[in-house]
Design a protein around this motif. Structure first.
Motif, PDB file in Angstrom:
ATOM      1  N   GLU A 303       1.006  -1.336   0.130  1.00  0.00           N
ATOM      2  CA  GLU A 303       0.194   0.269   0.668  1.00  0.00           C
ATOM      3  C   GLU A 303       0.778   1.498  -0.305  1.00  0.00           C
ATOM      4  O   GLU A 303       0.543   1.777  -0.454  1.00  0.00           O
ATOM      5  CB  GLU A 303      -1.254   0.186   0.797  1.00  0.00           C
ATOM      6  N   GLU A 305       3.974   1.297  -1.152  1.00  0.00           N
ATOM      7  CA  GLU A 305       4.302   1.716  -2.006  1.00  0.00           C
ATOM      8  C   GLU A 305       3.565   2.166  -3.624  1.00  0.00           C
ATOM      9  O   GLU A 305       3.882   2.991  -4.251  1.00  0.00           O
ATOM     10  CB  GLU A 305       5.077   0.225  -2.449  1.00  0.00           C
ATOM     11  N   ARG A 306       2.339   1.694  -3.272  1.00  0.00           N
ATOM     12  CA  ARG A 306       1.539   2.139  -4.226  1.00  0.00           C
ATOM     13  C   ARG A 306       1.116   3.638  -4.104  1.00  0.00           C
ATOM     14  O   ARG A 306       1.220   4.452  -5.193  1.00  0.00           O
ATOM     15  CB  ARG A 306       0.011   1.224  -3.994  1.00  0.00           C
ATOM     16  N   ARG A 307       0.820   4.285  -3.420  1.00  0.00           N
ATOM     17  CA  ARG A 307       0.825   5.736  -2.920  1.00  0.00           C
ATOM     18  C   ARG A 307       2.009   6.790  -3.356  1.00  0.00           C
ATOM     19  O   ARG A 307       2.086   6.828  -3.345  1.00  0.00           O
ATOM     20  CB  ARG A 307       0.409   5.870  -1.886  1.00  0.00           C
ATOM     21  N   ARG A 308       2.594   5.486  -2.680  1.00  0.00           N
ATOM     22  CA  ARG A 308       4.286   6.355  -2.995  1.00  0.00           C
ATOM     23  C   ARG A 308       4.173   6.388  -4.524  1.00  0.00           C
ATOM     24  O   ARG A 308       4.250   7.528  -5.157  1.00  0.00           O
ATOM     25  CB  ARG A 308       5.640   5.939  -3.072  1.00  0.00           C
ATOM     26  N   ASN A 309       4.325   5.954  -5.042  1.00  0.00           N
ATOM     27  CA  ASN A 309       4.405   5.787  -7.080  1.00  0.00           C
ATOM     28  C   ASN A 309       3.164   6.715  -7.398  1.00  0.00           C
ATOM     29  O   ASN A 309       3.522   7.597  -8.415  1.00  0.00           O
ATOM     30  CB  ASN A 309       3.795   4.816  -7.594  1.00  0.00           C
ATOM     31  N   ALA A 310       2.280   6.721  -7.143  1.00  0.00           N
ATOM     32  CA  ALA A 310       0.967   7.159  -7.857  1.00  0.00           C
ATOM     33  C   ALA A 310       1.344   9.066  -7.120  1.00  0.00           C
ATOM     34  O   ALA A 310       0.851   9.615  -8.712  1.00  0.00           O
ATOM     35  CB  ALA A 310      -0.264   6.672  -6.860  1.00  0.00           C
ATOM     36  N   ARG A 311       1.509   8.744  -5.914  1.00  0.00           N
ATOM     37  CA  ARG A 311       1.877  10.876  -5.748  1.00  0.00           C
ATOM     38  C   ARG A 311       3.553  11.439  -7.157  1.00  0.00           C
ATOM     39  O   ARG A 311       3.094  12.113  -7.295  1.00  0.00           O
ATOM     40  CB  ARG A 311       2.432  10.575  -4.452  1.00  0.00           C
ATOM     41  N   GLN A 313       3.878   9.515  -9.927  1.00  0.00           N
ATOM     42  CA  GLN A 313       4.041  10.659 -11.216  1.00  0.00           C
ATOM     43  C   GLN A 313       2.855  11.875 -10.765  1.00  0.00           C
ATOM     44  O   GLN A 313       2.970  12.788 -11.958  1.00  0.00           O
ATOM     45  CB  GLN A 313       3.094   9.178 -11.428  1.00  0.00           C
ATOM     46  N   GLU A 314       2.032  11.561 -10.036  1.00  0.00           N
ATOM     47  CA  GLU A 314       1.140  12.978 -10.280  1.00  0.00           C
ATOM     48  C   GLU A 314       2.292  14.241  -9.962  1.00  0.00           C
ATOM     49  O   GLU A 314       1.744  15.539 -11.126  1.00  0.00           O
ATOM     50  CB  GLU A 314      -0.270  12.748  -8.742  1.00  0.00           C
ATOM     51  N   PRO A 319      10.041   8.518  -8.149  1.00  0.00           N
ATOM     52  CA  PRO A 319       9.817   8.103  -6.131  1.00  0.00           C
ATOM     53  C   PRO A 319      10.534   7.675  -5.425  1.00  0.00           C
ATOM     54  O   PRO A 319       9.782   8.406  -4.093  1.00  0.00           O
ATOM     55  CB  PRO A 319       9.010   6.501  -7.023  1.00  0.00           C
ATOM     56  N   ASP A 352      -2.265   8.990   4.016  1.00  0.00           N
ATOM     57  CA  ASP A 352      -3.907   8.421   3.325  1.00  0.00           C
ATOM     58  C   ASP A 352      -4.579  10.141   3.135  1.00  0.00           C
ATOM     59  O   ASP A 352      -3.892  11.092   4.236  1.00  0.00           O
ATOM     60  CB  ASP A 352      -4.609   7.735   4.317  1.00  0.00           C
TER      61      ASP A 352
END
Length: 352
Positions: A303, A305-311, A313-314, A319, A352
């Motif tokens: 979770e 890692e997913r959050r970090r990568n999304a942020r 990319q945004e 990362p 979050d």
């Protein structure tokens, strides 16, 4: 070149009165061991100056004058460590143009790339591996050194504008404060870790005992010849020699053809000392010491890692700039214990 006490004393009032100061340093890490501070470049509105630490100058007044300014630097970590060793120098603040560029999402953040992109300035980088202990400096070396600080102020102005426009100036200020804290202190050296060079993780405990002796022999050779250790033997060769010696193989075939007879004899003595170390004194293995994540921790890592990568990319960031994977693993194990080690903006991006 400022290389006399009189010239330095005459320059100090100019430096103290400067509204901004850009700084860089040069060392001889590719040509001497241990490395030493060879040159300090300073730019102010009055122009560029080169200060010669090898001329026997008392650098304390210069460092005190620099400490009174917010310094503009590029990739300041190496320079700050050099200046700390030279005179326990701690700047009041730093604006690091490399950090600024990374926080803006620049993938090529070398000084030459940034100057060309933001200011249309092209630098001659042919002197990058020059021997900065050489005196006198050649005209090309002087020009190279001056260019390392000459354009930092307009570059910093452009980058600051971009940081403000994207709401990331506070991130940069916090990152620069952390940089200063980490680079203006004496590093803690683990005597049981410093000799574990590339390839050591493949060795047995007896092989590590041999490697340890080889490392200490190479360190003494490097200091005696005033040459970096890799000029004596590369890390990988030390590890391969240790493995071959333990297996009873002819490790001398791994040496360069021009390896001197004196060094060959010294290396053989080091190998013999390592092989003679009793088993109870063999170094411990270091691999596989970390415990596996539990299912709950693994889910938390995924979770994060997913959050970090999304942020990332945004925001258009690398990362790892938000948090390397190793840090994410620690956070997954113990968020409350590890999160305070992150910078505030990193924590905010991961939460979050």
């Amino acid at each position: 070149m400022i290389d006399t006490p009189e010239a330095l004393e005459a320059y100090l009032p100019v430096l103290r009165a400067a509204p901004w100061v850009a700084v860089d340093t040069e060392a001889d890490s590719l040509h001497a061991y241990p490395e030493k501070l060879c040159l300090i470049q300073v730019s102010t509105p009055t122009g560029d100056r080169l200060i010669d630490p090898l001329a026997g100058l008392d650098l304390r007044p210069l460092l005190e004058a620099l400490a009174g300014h917010d310094l503009i630097m590029h990739g300041a970590d190496y320079d700050l460590r050099l200046l700390w060793r030279a005179g326990r120098f701690v700047p009041s603040a730093v604006f690091d143009t490399m950090l600024a560029a990374r926080l803006l999402g620049e993938r090529n953040f070398s000084l030459s790339a940034l100057l060309e992109r933001f200011l249309g300035v092209r630098l001659d980088k042919s002197m990058q591996k020059a021997d900065w202990s050489r005196r006198p400096l050649t005209p090309r070396m002087e020009a190279y050194a001056r260019n390392d600080t000459r354009h930092l102020k307009p570059l910093a102005d452009r980058l600051r504008e971009e940081l403000v426009a994207r709401g990331r100036l506070a991130w940069h200020e916090e990152a620069c404060r952390r940089l200063v804290q980490e680079c203006t202190c004496d590093p803690e050296m683990d005597p049981d870790q410093v000799w574990r060079v590339k390839g050591s993780h493949l060795l047995t405990r007896r092989g590590l005992a041999v490697l340890r002796e080889l490392w200490h022999w190479r360190e003494a050779e490097a200091r005696a010849s005033n040459r970096p250790p890799f000029f004596v033997l590369p890390h990988e060769t030390l590890s391969r020699i240790a493995a071959a010696a333990v297996d009873g193989q002819d490790y001398l075939t791994l040496l360069p053809q021009k390896f001197s007879a004196r060094r060959r004899a010294g290396l053989k003595e080091a190998v013999a000392r390592g092989l003679a170390v009793p088993p109870e004194q063999w170094p411990e293995l270091r691999r596989g010491t970390g415990r596996r994540l539990t299912e709950t921790e693994q889910a938390r890592l995924e979770e994060l890692e997913r959050r970090r990568n999304a942020r990332a990319q945004e925001l258009g960031l690398e990362p790892s700039l938000i948090a390397p994977r190793g840090v994410l693993v620690e956070l997954a194990r113990d968020w409350e214990g590890c999160a305070p080690r992150l910078m505030r903006w990193q924590r905010e991006l991961l939460q979050d």
